[in-house]
Design a protein around this motif. Structure first.
Motif, mmCIF file in Angstrom:
data_model
loop_
_atom_site.group_PDB
_atom_site.id
_atom_site.type_symbol
_atom_site.label_atom_id
_atom_site.label_comp_id
_atom_site.label_asym_id
_atom_site.label_seq_id
_atom_site.Cartn_x
_atom_site.Cartn_y
_atom_site.Cartn_z
ATOM 1 N N SER A 172 0.731 -1.214 0.032
ATOM 2 C CA SER A 172 -0.044 0.167 -0.079
ATOM 3 C C SER A 172 0.756 1.199 -0.004
ATOM 4 N N PHE B 280 -0.366 3.995 4.341
ATOM 5 C CA PHE B 280 -1.209 2.960 4.920
ATOM 6 C C PHE B 280 -1.721 2.954 6.593
ATOM 7 N N ILE C 281 -6.176 1.126 -0.664
ATOM 8 C CA ILE C 281 -5.413 1.315 0.591
ATOM 9 C C ILE C 281 -6.518 1.250 1.846
#
Length: 590
Positions: free
Chosen positions: A43, A48, A256
Motif C-alpha cells: 500500500s 497505509f 489502501i
C-alpha cells in the motif's frame, strides 16, 4: 429449568486474565507478523498507517466492544447469539463460521512452513544463507555476505532466503495448473501442527486458558528483541522511512482503505466469530470495555513493533542489493519467511535466534488457529445442544480438526502456494465486510443498540458512552458499507509474484464460488427462519423472525424488567478489586 441447568454447566475461563490472554493471543498472531507488514508494503508504505488507525478507532474498537458484549451476554457463539438477537439474520453468524473454516484449512499450512524452518534452524550454517545448494540459481544473492559484488548490485539478483523458500521449502511449480506432487515433509509437519492444535482444544477452554499464558506473552517479549536487533542493521533507516513516511498521493486510493479495514478486521478478529465464542465462556459480570481497550491497544502496539522489525530488515536488504525497498522481496505470505531469516543470519549465534524466532512464530500461530477452530466447535455445540450427549467433546474436536486438515492438503502440493493465495483472497476479502455489515445490522438495528447498552449495564453496572451507540448505529455500518462497495468497484483479479503470474479463468470462477458459500447463507437462512416462524401471514412471520428471542436473562433465567434488565445496579457492578485479585490468584495457581 433444563435449559437453565445447561447454561450453568457451560464451560468457563479459569480467570478473567485467561480470557484476556486468549483474546490477545488470538488478535496478536501471524497477521501482525506477515499480514500487517505485507499490507503496508503493497500500500505504499506509511500512507497505509493513516487509514489503518482511522479504521481502528472508528470501526475496530466499537465493533470489538459490541462482539465481546454480545458473546458475554448471550453465552453463545456467533450462530447461537444471532439466533437469539435477530433470527432472520442468523445467516450472518453462519457466514462467519464458514469464513473461519476456510481460514482454518490454510492457516495451519503456515504453521507447517514454520515447523520446517524450525527444523532447518539446527543446521550450521543456516541452509538459507548460502548459494552453493542444489536449489540455488546463478542469480542467487547470499544474504549472509557483507561484501559488495556484481551480483549484489544486479537488479536481477534473488536473495538466498527467497530461493530457499520458493525452490526448496515449497518446490514451487510454474502455476496452479501444474499441482505437482505432495511435499511429504510439509504433509508430516501439517499433521504435527494439527495434533498441537487438537491438544490445545481437546479438554475445552479450561485447558486453553492455561496454555495461553505461555503462547500469548512470551512471543511479544521476543518480538521486541528482534525489532531492536533490526534497528542496528546497516540501511535500516531506508525501511523505516518507507514504513513511517506517508505517500500522500496514494492516501485516497480506495484499495489502501480496503486493505486498512481488512487488516483491522483480520488482526483483531472482527466478524470471524472467535471473540464472540471466547466471550461466551465469560462470567456474566465483567468489564467488557476494559477488555476491549486492552486487546485493541496491545494488538496495535505489536503491529507497529512488527512493522519496525520487518522494515528495518527490508531497508538492510535493499542497501545490500542496491534496490528500492519495494523491490527487495516478493509479495505474499512468504514475506516473513524471506525477511526474517535474513535478519536471523545477521545476528550473533544465528542458530539460537532462529530456533527462538520460529518457536515464537509457532506460538503466535497456534493461538490464532485454535481460536479459529474453537468458533466452529462452539457453533456446532450451540446449534446441536444434544450433541454432547451423543458425542464426547474430544471426538467432536478431532472431527473438526480432521475435516480442516483434509481440506488443507491441496496447499502442500508443489503448486499449493497458488491455491493458498487464491483461497486466502476469496475466502474473506470480499465476503468479510458483507458479513460484518449484516452482523452489525442484526445487533444494533434489529436487536437495538440501546438495548445492547442496557445489557452492558446489566453486566457491568454502567451504560456505555453515547459515542458507542452512535458508532454502532451509524458510523461503523456506513464505513463498512462504503468499504465493501469500494471493494467491489475496485476489484481486480488476484495474481501471484507481484502480478507476474495470472490465474486462469476457471480458478477465478472457483474463487467466486468460495466467496458465495459464505454470502448465500444470509438469504437461505433468512428464508428458513421466516418459513418456520409463527404467524398466519407472511408479514407476521417476518415480524416474528425479526424480533429477539431473549425474554429471560441468559445468565440466571430471571425475568427482564421494563428496562430489559434482570439485575439491579446494587446486585451487578463492575468487577471489584477483590474480584480482580481473585482472578490473579487463580491464574497464578494455574
Amino acid at each position: 429449568m433444563e435449559k437453565l441447568e445447561a447454561e450453568q454447566q457451560r464451560g468457563s475461563w479459569g480467570s478473567r486474565v485467561s480470557f484476556l490472554l486468549a483474546c490477545i493471543g488470538y488478535a496478536v498472531g501471524l497477521g501482525n507478523i506477515w499480514r500487517f507488514p505485507y499490507n503496508v508494503y503493497k500500500s505504499g508504505g506509511g500512507a497505509f498507517l493513516v487509514p489503518y488507525f482511522i479504521m481502528l478507532f472508528m470501526c475496530g474498537i466499537p465493533l470489538l466492544f459490541m462482539e465481546l458484549a454480545v458473546g458475554q451476554y448471550t453465552r453463545r457463539g456467533p450462530i447461537g447469539a444471532l439466533d437469539k438477537l435477530c433470527p432472520i439474520l442468523k445467516g450472518a453468524g453462519v457466514g462467519t463460521v464458514i469464513i473461519s473454516f476456510f481460514l482454518s484449512t490454510y492457516y495451519n499450512v503456515i504453521l507447517s512452513w514454520t515447523l520446517f524452518y524450525l527444523g532447518a534452524s539446527v543446521q550450521s550454517p543456516l541452509p538459507w544463507t548460502g548459494c552453493h545448494n542444489d536449489w540455488n540459481t546463478a542469480n542467487c544473492f547470499d544474504v549472509s555476505s557483507n561484501s559488495t559484488t556484481a551480483v549484489m548490485a544486479s537488479n536481477t539478483s534473488v536473495a538466498s532466503t527467497q530461493e530457499f523458500f520458493d525452490r526448496y521449502v515449497l518446490q514451487m511449480s510454474t502455476g496452479i495448473t501444474e499441482p505437482g506432487s505432495i511435499r511429504w515433509e510439509l504433509f508430516i509437519l501439517l499433521v504435527v501442527a494439527w495434533i498441537i492444535v487438537y491438544l490445545c482444544l481437546w479438554r475445552g477452554v479450561a485447558l486453553t486458558g492455561k496454555i495461553v499464558y505461555l503462547t500469548a506473552s512470551v512471543p511479544c517479549i521476543l518480538l521486541i528483541a528482534f525489532a531492536v536487533r533490526g534497528l542496528t542493521l546497516p540501511g535500516a533507516y531506508k525501511g523505516l522511512l518507507f514504513f513511517f513516511r506517508p505517500d500522500w498521493s496514494r492516501i485516497l486510493e480506495p484499495k489502501i482503505w480496503v486493505n486498512a479495514a481488512s487488516q483491522v478486521f483480520n488482526s483483531i478478529g472482527i466478524a470471524f466469530g472467535s471473540l464472540i465464542a471466547f466471550s461466551s465462556y465469560n462470567k456474566f459480570k465483567g468489564p467488557v470495555l476494559r477488555d476491549t481497550v486492552i486487546v485493541t491497544f496491545v494488538d496495535a502496539i505489536v503491529s507497529i513493533v512488527c512493522g519496525v522489525a520487518v522494515f528495518s530488515v527490508l531497508g538492510n536488504l535493499a542497501e545490500e542489493q542496491n534496490k528500492d525497498v519495494k523491490d527487495v522481496v516478493t509479495d505474499g505470505p512468504g514475506l516473513v519467511f524471506v525477511v526474517f531469516p535474513h535478519a536471523l543470519s545477521q545476528m550473533p549465534w544465528p542458530n539460537v535466534w532462529s530456533v527462538i524466532f520460529f518457536l515464537m512464530l509457532l506460538c503466535l500461530g497456534i493461538d490464532s488457529q485454535f481460536a479459529t477452530v474453537e468458533v466452529i466447535i462452539t457453533s456446532i455445540k450451540d446449534g446441536y445442544q444434544s450433541i454432547e450427549e451423543k458425542m464426547r467433546h474430544e471426538v467432536l474436536v478431532f472431527l473438526v480438526c480432521l475435516a480442516s486438515f483434509v481440506c488443507g492438503i491441496p496447499h502442500i502440493l508443489q503448486g499449493g502456494i497458488y491455491s493458498f493465495t487464491l483461497v486466502d483472497f476469496f475466502s474473506a476479502t470480499i465476503s468479510l465486510m458483507f458479513i460484518a455489515l449484516f452482523e452489525t445490522v442484526a445487533i444494533v438495528w434489529c436487536y437495538g443498540a440501546e438495548r445492547l447498552g442496557k445489557n452492558i449495564e446489566d453486566m457491568t453496572g454502567q451504560q456505555p458512552s453515547v459515542l458507542f451507540i452512535i458508532s454502532w448505529k451509524y458510523t461503523a455500518p456506513v464505513l463498512i458499507f462504503v468499504i465493501w462497495m469500494f471493494t467491489l468497484s475496485d476489484y481486480s483479479s488476484p495474481s501471484f509474484d507481484s502480478g507476474r503470474y495470472e490465474y486462469p479463468t476457471w480458478c477465478l470462477a472457483l474463487g467466486w464460488i468460495i466467496t458465495s458459500i459464505s454470502l448465500i447463507c444470509l438469504p437461505l437462512v433468512g428464508v428458513v427462519q421466516i418459513a418456520t416462524s409463527s404467524g398466519k401471514s407472511l408479514l407476521e412471520k417476518f415480524r416474528t423472525s425479526w424480533r429477539s428471542r431473549i425474554t429471560d436473562c441468559p445468565c440466571c433465567g430471571g425475568k427482564l424488567d421494563s428496562n430489559l434488565q434482570a439485575h439491579s445496579s446494587s446486585r451487578t457492578n463492575l468487577i471489584s478489586e477483590a474480584d480482580l485479585a481473585d482472578d490473579l490468584i487463580k491464574s497464578g495457581s494455574a
